[in-house]
Scaffold this active site. Structure first.
Site, mmCIF file in Angstrom:
data_model
loop_
_atom_site.group_PDB
_atom_site.id
_atom_site.type_symbol
_atom_site.label_atom_id
_atom_site.label_comp_id
_atom_site.label_asym_id
_atom_site.label_seq_id
_atom_site.Cartn_x
_atom_site.Cartn_y
_atom_site.Cartn_z
ATOM 1 N N ARG A 12 0.849 -1.197 0.000
ATOM 2 C CA ARG A 12 0.000 0.000 0.000
ATOM 3 C C ARG A 12 0.885 1.248 0.000
ATOM 4 N NH1 ARG A 12 -0.708 1.933 5.487
ATOM 5 N NH2 ARG A 12 0.305 0.530 6.981
ATOM 6 N N ASN A 84 11.755 0.375 1.872
ATOM 7 C CA ASN A 84 10.630 1.283 2.085
ATOM 8 C C ASN A 84 9.865 0.988 3.375
ATOM 9 O OD1 ASN A 84 8.297 3.143 1.162
ATOM 10 N ND2 ASN A 84 7.305 1.152 1.404
ATOM 11 N N TYR A 153 10.560 6.926 16.110
ATOM 12 C CA TYR A 153 10.632 7.071 14.655
ATOM 13 C C TYR A 153 11.867 7.870 14.249
ATOM 14 C CZ TYR A 153 9.161 8.280 9.898
ATOM 15 O OH TYR A 153 9.105 8.456 8.535
ATOM 16 N N ALA A 155 14.680 8.627 15.941
ATOM 17 C CA ALA A 155 15.953 7.987 16.270
ATOM 18 C C ALA A 155 16.273 6.849 15.305
ATOM 19 C CB ALA A 155 15.919 7.474 17.706
ATOM 20 N N LYS A 157 15.175 6.506 12.205
ATOM 21 C CA LYS A 157 15.469 7.042 10.871
ATOM 22 C C LYS A 157 16.829 7.751 10.839
ATOM 23 C CE LYS A 157 11.777 5.892 8.455
ATOM 24 N NZ LYS A 157 11.839 5.022 7.258
#
Length: 229
Positions: A12, A84, A153, A155, A157
């Site tokens: 999706r 992704n 999120y 940290a 990334k």
């Protein structure tokens, strides 16, 4: 020869659109999802001959190794890896009160997932004449402007950005182009509504996946423009 591209978390949103755009560019897109049925449903919805479903969970070493074995049997190599799959936009907490179970779970998907994928698929990527690794990151993780925000999120990334730089340096002599891409604030889960259209966010990822051999490596980009780390 047709390029083989694997896209994680692609049933999706941005991942699904990246598959569609890569297929339009002539690639064979391997659309992966944790649930085989969800991958098959997404492929049926896209209805393109050069998109193939594949079960893959980036948090499961055995699942990744099974996917690699299947790709090796069918195609013999991999040209493009798009990391992704992402999760845990933990807007409800701060660094000082963060639940470490959430922090660990975010890292498992957003950082260790791409790390596992790079390690396991490296033998197939090294068989490609034009290997590309694209890590889907976020501008929120840029250290130069980093502030308060979803801690697990951000940290994870930021760690992904560091991994991007390390892989680019280690693989520079092997012809790899390894880059981190921020798709921007896109109107899809887990984001809030009001973001940019999904195709616009996906386009920068596809750009990085299809760079010519003299393209950049070890960079951080949004809409083909450099971002500061």
């Amino acid at each position: 020869m047709q390029k083989i591209a694997l896209i994680t978390g692609a049933n999706r949103g941005i991942g699904k659109e990246v598959c569609r755009q890569l297929a339009e560019n002539g690639c064979l897109a391997l659309l992966t999802a944790r649930d085989r049925e969800k991958a098959e449903s997404a492929v049926a919805d896209l209805n393109m001959d050069n998109i193939v479903p594949l079960q893959l969970d980036v948090t499961d070493q055995k699942s990744i190794e099974c996917a690699r074995a299947a790709i090796e049997r069918s195609y013999g190599l991999l040209d493009v890896l798009v990391n992704n799959a992402g999760a845990f936009y933990d807007y409800w907490q701060n660094a000082l009160d963060a639940d470490f179970a959430t922090v660990r779970a975010a890292a498992d998907v957003n950082l260790y997932g791409p790390w596992r994928m790079a390690q396991v698929f490296m033998p197939l990527l090294k068989k490609s004449a034009h290997p590309r690794i694209v890590n889907v990151s976020s501008g929120a993780a840029a250290l130069n402007s980093l502030g308060a925000g979803p801690p697990a999120y951000i940290a994870s990334k930021a760690g992904l950005n560091a991994l991007t730089r390390m892989l680019a340096a280690e693989l520079a002599d092997d012809g790899f182009l390894v880059n981190a891409i921020c798709p921007g604030w896109v109107e899809t889960d887990p984001n809030f509504p009001g973001g940019r259209p999904i195709p616009e966010g996906a386009a920068g990822i596809v750009w990085a996946a299809t760079l010519p051999d003299d393209g950049p490596t070890g960079g951080f980009f949004r809409d083909e423009a450099p971002l500061t780390w």
